[in-house]
Design a protein around this motif. Structure first.
Motif, PDB file in Angstrom:
ATOM      1  N   SER A 100     -79.467  -5.898  45.337  1.00 37.77           N
ATOM      2  CA  SER A 100     -79.149  -4.476  45.196  1.00 37.77           C
ATOM      3  C   SER A 100     -79.259  -3.753  46.532  1.00 37.77           C
ATOM      4  O   SER A 100     -78.450  -2.873  46.848  1.00 37.77           O
ATOM      5  N   LYS A 101     -80.251  -4.095  47.302  1.00 37.63           N
ATOM      6  CA  LYS A 101     -80.447  -3.451  48.597  1.00 37.63           C
ATOM      7  C   LYS A 101     -79.419  -3.916  49.610  1.00 37.63           C
ATOM      8  O   LYS A 101     -78.908  -3.118  50.414  1.00 37.63           O
ATOM      9  N   ALA A 102     -79.061  -5.187  49.577  1.00 37.55           N
ATOM     10  CA  ALA A 102     -78.172  -5.746  50.596  1.00 37.55           C
ATOM     11  C   ALA A 102     -76.701  -5.456  50.334  1.00 37.55           C
ATOM     12  O   ALA A 102     -75.926  -5.285  51.284  1.00 37.55           O
ATOM     13  N   TYR A 103     -76.292  -5.390  49.039  1.00 35.61           N
ATOM     14  CA  TYR A 103     -74.864  -5.399  48.745  1.00 35.61           C
ATOM     15  C   TYR A 103     -74.392  -4.239  47.867  1.00 35.61           C
ATOM     16  O   TYR A 103     -73.530  -3.468  48.250  1.00 35.61           O
ATOM     17  N   PHE A 104     -74.960  -4.118  46.691  1.00 29.92           N
ATOM     18  CA  PHE A 104     -74.481  -3.118  45.727  1.00 29.92           C
ATOM     19  C   PHE A 104     -75.552  -3.006  44.661  1.00 29.92           C
ATOM     20  O   PHE A 104     -76.047  -4.026  44.166  1.00 29.92           O
ATOM     21  N   GLU A 105     -75.907  -1.782  44.289  1.00 31.08           N
ATOM     22  CA  GLU A 105     -77.007  -1.617  43.344  1.00 31.08           C
ATOM     23  C   GLU A 105     -76.647  -2.170  41.968  1.00 31.08           C
ATOM     24  O   GLU A 105     -75.565  -1.901  41.439  1.00 31.08           O
ATOM     25  N   TYR A 106     -77.577  -2.921  41.416  1.00 34.11           N
ATOM     26  CA  TYR A 106     -77.403  -3.471  40.071  1.00 34.11           C
ATOM     27  C   TYR A 106     -77.112  -2.326  39.106  1.00 34.11           C
ATOM     28  O   TYR A 106     -77.893  -1.370  38.997  1.00 34.11           O
ATOM     29  N   PRO A 107     -75.996  -2.378  38.378  1.00 32.86           N
ATOM     30  CA  PRO A 107     -75.558  -1.183  37.643  1.00 32.86           C
ATOM     31  C   PRO A 107     -76.121  -1.038  36.238  1.00 32.86           C
ATOM     32  O   PRO A 107     -75.948   0.020  35.618  1.00 32.86           O
ATOM     33  N   THR A 162     -67.389 -22.895  50.945  1.00 28.01           N
ATOM     34  CA  THR A 162     -67.185 -21.447  51.059  1.00 28.01           C
ATOM     35  C   THR A 162     -68.387 -20.780  51.712  1.00 28.01           C
ATOM     36  O   THR A 162     -68.232 -19.898  52.574  1.00 28.01           O
ATOM     37  N   ALA A 163     -69.593 -21.170  51.307  1.00 26.98           N
ATOM     38  CA  ALA A 163     -70.791 -20.564  51.896  1.00 26.98           C
ATOM     39  C   ALA A 163     -70.865 -20.833  53.387  1.00 26.98           C
ATOM     40  O   ALA A 163     -71.206 -19.933  54.174  1.00 26.98           O
ATOM     41  N   LEU A 164     -70.542 -22.062  53.808  1.00 23.14           N
ATOM     42  CA  LEU A 164     -70.566 -22.368  55.241  1.00 23.14           C
ATOM     43  C   LEU A 164     -69.504 -21.564  55.973  1.00 23.14           C
ATOM     44  O   LEU A 164     -69.744 -21.058  57.080  1.00 23.14           O
ATOM     45  N   ALA A 165     -68.329 -21.433  55.377  1.00 19.94           N
ATOM     46  CA  ALA A 165     -67.271 -20.630  56.008  1.00 19.94           C
ATOM     47  C   ALA A 165     -67.754 -19.199  56.248  1.00 19.94           C
ATOM     48  O   ALA A 165     -67.557 -18.634  57.341  1.00 19.94           O
ATOM     49  N   LEU A 166     -68.416 -18.606  55.268  1.00 20.07           N
ATOM     50  CA  LEU A 166     -68.900 -17.236  55.424  1.00 20.07           C
ATOM     51  C   LEU A 166     -70.051 -17.158  56.437  1.00 20.07           C
ATOM     52  O   LEU A 166     -70.168 -16.178  57.178  1.00 20.07           O
ATOM     53  N   ASP A 167     -70.899 -18.190  56.467  1.00 22.71           N
ATOM     54  CA  ASP A 167     -71.949 -18.236  57.488  1.00 22.71           C
ATOM     55  C   ASP A 167     -71.338 -18.203  58.888  1.00 22.71           C
ATOM     56  O   ASP A 167     -71.774 -17.443  59.762  1.00 22.71           O
ATOM     57  N   ILE A 168     -70.331 -19.034  59.113  1.00 23.14           N
ATOM     58  CA  ILE A 168     -69.710 -19.119  60.435  1.00 23.14           C
ATOM     59  C   ILE A 168     -68.953 -17.833  60.755  1.00 23.14           C
ATOM     60  O   ILE A 168     -69.005 -17.326  61.885  1.00 23.14           O
ATOM     61  N   LEU A 169     -68.260 -17.292  59.762  1.00 20.75           N
ATOM     62  CA  LEU A 169     -67.545 -16.035  59.978  1.00 20.75           C
ATOM     63  C   LEU A 169     -68.517 -14.925  60.365  1.00 20.75           C
ATOM     64  O   LEU A 169     -68.232 -14.113  61.257  1.00 20.75           O
ATOM     65  N   ARG A 170     -69.677 -14.902  59.709  1.00 17.71           N
ATOM     66  CA  ARG A 170     -70.665 -13.860  59.988  1.00 17.71           C
ATOM     67  C   ARG A 170     -71.334 -14.055  61.340  1.00 17.71           C
ATOM     68  O   ARG A 170     -71.465 -13.120  62.132  1.00 17.71           O
ATOM     69  N   ASN A 171     -71.782 -15.264  61.617  1.00 20.92           N
ATOM     70  CA  ASN A 171     -72.634 -15.503  62.774  1.00 20.92           C
ATOM     71  C   ASN A 171     -71.865 -15.702  64.067  1.00 20.92           C
ATOM     72  O   ASN A 171     -72.352 -15.346  65.145  1.00 20.92           O
ATOM     73  N   TRP A 172     -70.638 -16.279  63.979  1.00 22.28           N
ATOM     74  CA  TRP A 172     -69.986 -16.735  65.207  1.00 22.28           C
ATOM     75  C   TRP A 172     -68.559 -16.235  65.394  1.00 22.28           C
ATOM     76  O   TRP A 172     -67.974 -16.496  66.453  1.00 22.28           O
ATOM     77  N   VAL A 173     -68.003 -15.568  64.401  1.00 20.47           N
ATOM     78  CA  VAL A 173     -66.649 -15.036  64.575  1.00 20.47           C
ATOM     79  C   VAL A 173     -66.678 -13.512  64.614  1.00 20.47           C
ATOM     80  O   VAL A 173     -66.279 -12.897  65.604  1.00 20.47           O
ATOM     81  N   LEU A 174     -67.155 -12.875  63.546  1.00 22.60           N
ATOM     82  CA  LEU A 174     -67.240 -11.412  63.524  1.00 22.60           C
ATOM     83  C   LEU A 174     -68.551 -10.883  64.085  1.00 22.60           C
ATOM     84  O   LEU A 174     -68.601  -9.802  64.669  1.00 22.60           O
ATOM     85  N   GLY A 175     -69.623 -11.621  63.890  1.00 20.84           N
ATOM     86  CA  GLY A 175     -70.950 -11.111  64.200  1.00 20.84           C
ATOM     87  C   GLY A 175     -71.529 -10.397  62.988  1.00 20.84           C
ATOM     88  O   GLY A 175     -70.793  -9.892  62.132  1.00 20.84           O
ATOM     89  N   PRO A 176     -72.864 -10.338  62.868  1.00 22.10           N
ATOM     90  CA  PRO A 176     -73.489  -9.787  61.664  1.00 22.10           C
ATOM     91  C   PRO A 176     -73.092  -8.355  61.343  1.00 22.10           C
ATOM     92  O   PRO A 176     -72.858  -8.020  60.180  1.00 22.10           O
ATOM     93  N   ASP A 177     -73.020  -7.482  62.345  1.00 21.40           N
ATOM     94  CA  ASP A 177     -72.750  -6.080  62.044  1.00 21.40           C
ATOM     95  C   ASP A 177     -71.360  -5.900  61.449  1.00 21.40           C
ATOM     96  O   ASP A 177     -71.204  -5.254  60.402  1.00 21.40           O
ATOM     97  N   ARG A 178     -70.347  -6.456  62.097  1.00 27.77           N
ATOM     98  CA  ARG A 178     -68.986  -6.289  61.593  1.00 27.77           C
ATOM     99  C   ARG A 178     -68.794  -7.008  60.262  1.00 27.77           C
ATOM    100  O   ARG A 178     -68.151  -6.498  59.350  1.00 27.77           O
ATOM    101  N   PHE A 179     -69.368  -8.210  60.139  1.00 30.51           N
ATOM    102  CA  PHE A 179     -69.224  -8.936  58.883  1.00 30.51           C
ATOM    103  C   PHE A 179     -69.883  -8.183  57.741  1.00 30.51           C
ATOM    104  O   PHE A 179     -69.285  -7.996  56.673  1.00 30.51           O
ATOM    105  N   ASP A 180     -71.117  -7.755  57.926  1.00 32.47           N
ATOM    106  CA  ASP A 180     -71.847  -7.097  56.840  1.00 32.47           C
ATOM    107  C   ASP A 180     -71.131  -5.827  56.397  1.00 32.47           C
ATOM    108  O   ASP A 180     -71.055  -5.532  55.197  1.00 32.47           O
TER     109      ASP A 180
END
Length: 651
Positions: free
Chosen positions: A368-375, A495-513
């Motif tokens: 809820s804190k990281a993504y979207f509040e549990y509705p 898929t999880a590894l793809a998103l890890d790499i996209l976050r950490n090494w392609v977009l960076g955490p701020d842009r990805f998040d």
């Protein structure tokens, strides 16, 4: 949040890199196949915008349900009546309707039974002769006129052909179906019956005829339910009533609307205490299971009324065997919810379901804190026959899990309340879009829970995936029923590894998040397609990622980066050196490089993926001041490189 390793080194040393030459020598790498500018085959439209957001005329239909069902232990059946108020918000007239009859999977002559391997599998549906729906009567009410209709049933689908089409843009119709079905003992690992010393635990899902989705992409989505592929459902409000033997406890999706009729005063008081407690409070203790004073009446039946708003499904469980506990959930807005667990005495204990509510509560708070509040207002974890299955507000986990295994199962299944229960993707077609996204956010919750109690910092998903991707035959875009049963785990881990790499090494955490949260917020309680995700990540993240989507989701390409040579300028290490690297397979990624000098200095740098746009070899200048002891690509095992023996110089 995840931390990008060596970010400061990257920022410093990228300033010192002088790109000096490129070679067009190739092995099996073709840059034109990867960096093709025509990744998208169509433009945005009024329903789905080019930037990945719902368009100005986006629509989706709506289905509101009232369900009355009775659990009969004598013949282990569910008898029910469902009333569906279906609203056609589309721009199309609908001359017929399609409903899902998922219990028909368990009919001996179902497609799912016919396509189950002879040796069986996790989703085995053979051997249940009583399986499937019995549809007793179907009626419709349209503009005040009610009539009985004869449906056309085809495997797990039911068509209702209309004399008068439902008009577009807001017209509605009411459908009523009377039905029953026998509860399978093992319901394709999604529902069923668990026999315990104090009684049967019934996990009940896919338990009512429900609307197929009519959308702007496929029209009616009528793929049959065959076991592995899951569900695609319309959103709406649910009122449902479960009549069960009076000595049973029933837990379900949503809010219990009549606690005074089905609970004792002690249980009501304990639930109220749990709503104010961050520690788990017992509602029914182990020594109280099966005792007469846990029930307001002792004979006959009781009817439990639950309500859940703006959801795509509901599910429930019932048993005499339940221990029941609960605790408060603290949401970012200040709103409070309740987390609960129901489990037999065989599953009790601090190393087992005694911590189930703790795991559930903290998972909801983290997501809820990281993504979207549990509705919604409640969530419940049930120990039963299913290995792990998710529904809005309720999850089924296997009864014999302990410690980290139970944490993994609970945080995964409740994570599905974000994908696909909040972000309502089409699981029947794109399994990676819910399983993979959920596996990705599970990494985050495991790192955050209880100071990393179950987090293993030494695990390297990329090393595992390097092995799996060499054997991979089917890309992630393969529909679940066509995916090899030895490979469907790639929907999760690749898929999880793809998103890890996209976050950490392609977009960076701020842009990805920021982009990832934008996707969730845009498509909460809607129906995103894969391209809606791709376009949102590109537009909100500020990067052309067609190459990335192609290699990870549409192909079975592999990665092999190599260090070729290190050559000193004028044969003098003090003047710097030229380092040549290669991309030997068709997948390409940025390059992570660790350089050790003989003077003890160690430097990390990152080269962008664009170095591979013109060919598979790249030479760059590096300002050494002493001899190079080693050059290592991907030193922390972040990428699924299939041949790590050539990642180091000297060999």
């Amino acid at each position: 949040m995840f931390v990008m390793k060596h970010l400061s080194h990257f920022s410093f040393w990228m300033l010192g890199i002088l790109i000096c030459q490129v070679s067009f020598a190739q092995q099996s790498y073709d840059p034109l196949a990867l960096f093709n500018p025509f990744f998208y085959t169509h433009n945005g439209n009024v329903y789905r915008s080019a930037d990945g957001s719902p368009g100005p005329q986006y629509w989706q239909n709506r289905a509101d349900y009232e369900i009355h069902a009775t659990l009969s232990e004598k013949d282990t059946t569910i008898r029910g009546e469902v009333t569906i108020r279906y609203r056609n918000n589309s721009p199309d007239s609908l001359g017929f309707l399609w409903l899902q009859l998922d219990q028909n999977l368990f009919s001996p002559d179902s497609r799912g039974a016919a396509t189950t391997p002879v040796g069986g599998d996790r989703f085995d549906v053979k051997g249940f002769k009583r399986g499937g729906y019995h549809i007793h009567q179907v009626s419709i009410t349209y503009h005040g006129k009610k009539q009985t209709v004869q449906p056309i049933i085809s495997d797990t689908r039911m068509q209702i052909r209309l004399d008068q089409p439902i008009r577009p843009k807001g017209d509605s119709i009411t459908i009523q179906v009377n039905y029953d079905f026998a509860i399978p003992e093992y319901g394709a690992d999604r529902m069923g019956r668990l026999y315990t010393r104090n009684g049967v635990v019934y996990e009940i899902a896919q338990w009512y005829p429900r609307m197929e989705v009519y959308d702007d992409v496929m029209g009616w989505n009528t793929l049959p339910y065959m076991g592995l592929g899951e569900f695609y459902c319309e959103y709406g409000n649910f009122d449902y009533y479960i009549t069960a033997p009076a000595d049973m406890i029933v837990v379900g999706s949503g809010d219990l609307m009549n606690p005074e009729q089905v609970l004792t005063r002690t249980e009501i008081d304990r639930l109220q205490k749990a709503r104010q407690s961050d520690s788990t409070i017992m509602i029914i203790r182990e020594d109280e299971v099966g005792k007469p004073d846990t029930r307001p009446v002792h004979t006959g039946t009781l009817t439990w009324h639950f309500r859940m708003l703006n959801t795509r499904d509901v599910s429930w469980a019932a048993s005499r065997a339940f221990i029941w506990d609960a605790a408060r959930v603290n949401l970012p807005s200040g709103r409070k919810a309740i987390a609960m667990s129901a489990y037999p005495v065989e599953s009790a204990g601090r190393d087992a379901y005694g911590r189930s509510t703790e795991y559930l509560k903290h998972s909801i708070e983290i997501y809820s804190k990281a993504y979207f509040e549990y509705p919604w207002n409640s969530a419940v974890s049930v120990a039963g026959v299913a290995l792990g299955m998710e529904y809005p507000g309720i999850i089924f986990c296997r009864h014999d899990l302990h410690n980290g295994q139970l944490w993994d199962d609970i945080t995964h299944e409740i994570g599905h309340n974000w994908f696909p229960m909040i972000v309502g993707s089409n699981e029947r077609r794109y399994m990676w879009q819910d399983e993979g996204f959920n596996t990705f956010i599970n990494e985050y919750s495991t790192r955050m829970f209880n100071h990393g109690e179950y987090y293993n910092a030494n695990e390297r998903l990329a090393l595992y995936m390097a092995r799996e991707m060499q054997r991979e035959q089917d890309p992630l875009m393969t529909p679940p029923e066509a995916m090899s049963l030895n490979e469907y785990g790639l929907y999760y881990s690749k898929t999880a590894l793809a998103l890890d790499i996209l976050r950490n090494w392609v977009l960076g955490p701020d842009r990805f998040d920021y982009a990832f949260r934008t996707y969730i917020q845009r498509w909460a309680f809607k129906h995103p397609q894969p391209e809606d995700f791709f376009r949102t990540m590109e537009n909100a993240g500020g990067e052309d990622l067609g190459w990335f989507w192609k290699e990870w989701f549409y192909t079975t390409w592999t990665l092999d980066q190599a260090v070729d040579t290190v050559v000193y300028v004028n044969n003098n290490p003090a003047q710097g050196c030229y380092i040549t690297i290669s991309n030997l397979q068709q997948m390409a990624l940025p390059v992570l490089i660790q350089i050790q000098e003989s003077n003890g200095q160690s430097h990390f740098l990152q080269l962008p993926v664009e170095i591979w746009q013109r060919g598979g070899k790249w030479t760059f200048f590096y300002p050494t001041t002493s001899q190079v002891r080693s050059v290592v690509l991907d030193p922390d095992d972040q990428f699924p490189d299939v041949n790590r023996s050539n990642n180091q110089w000297p060999r």
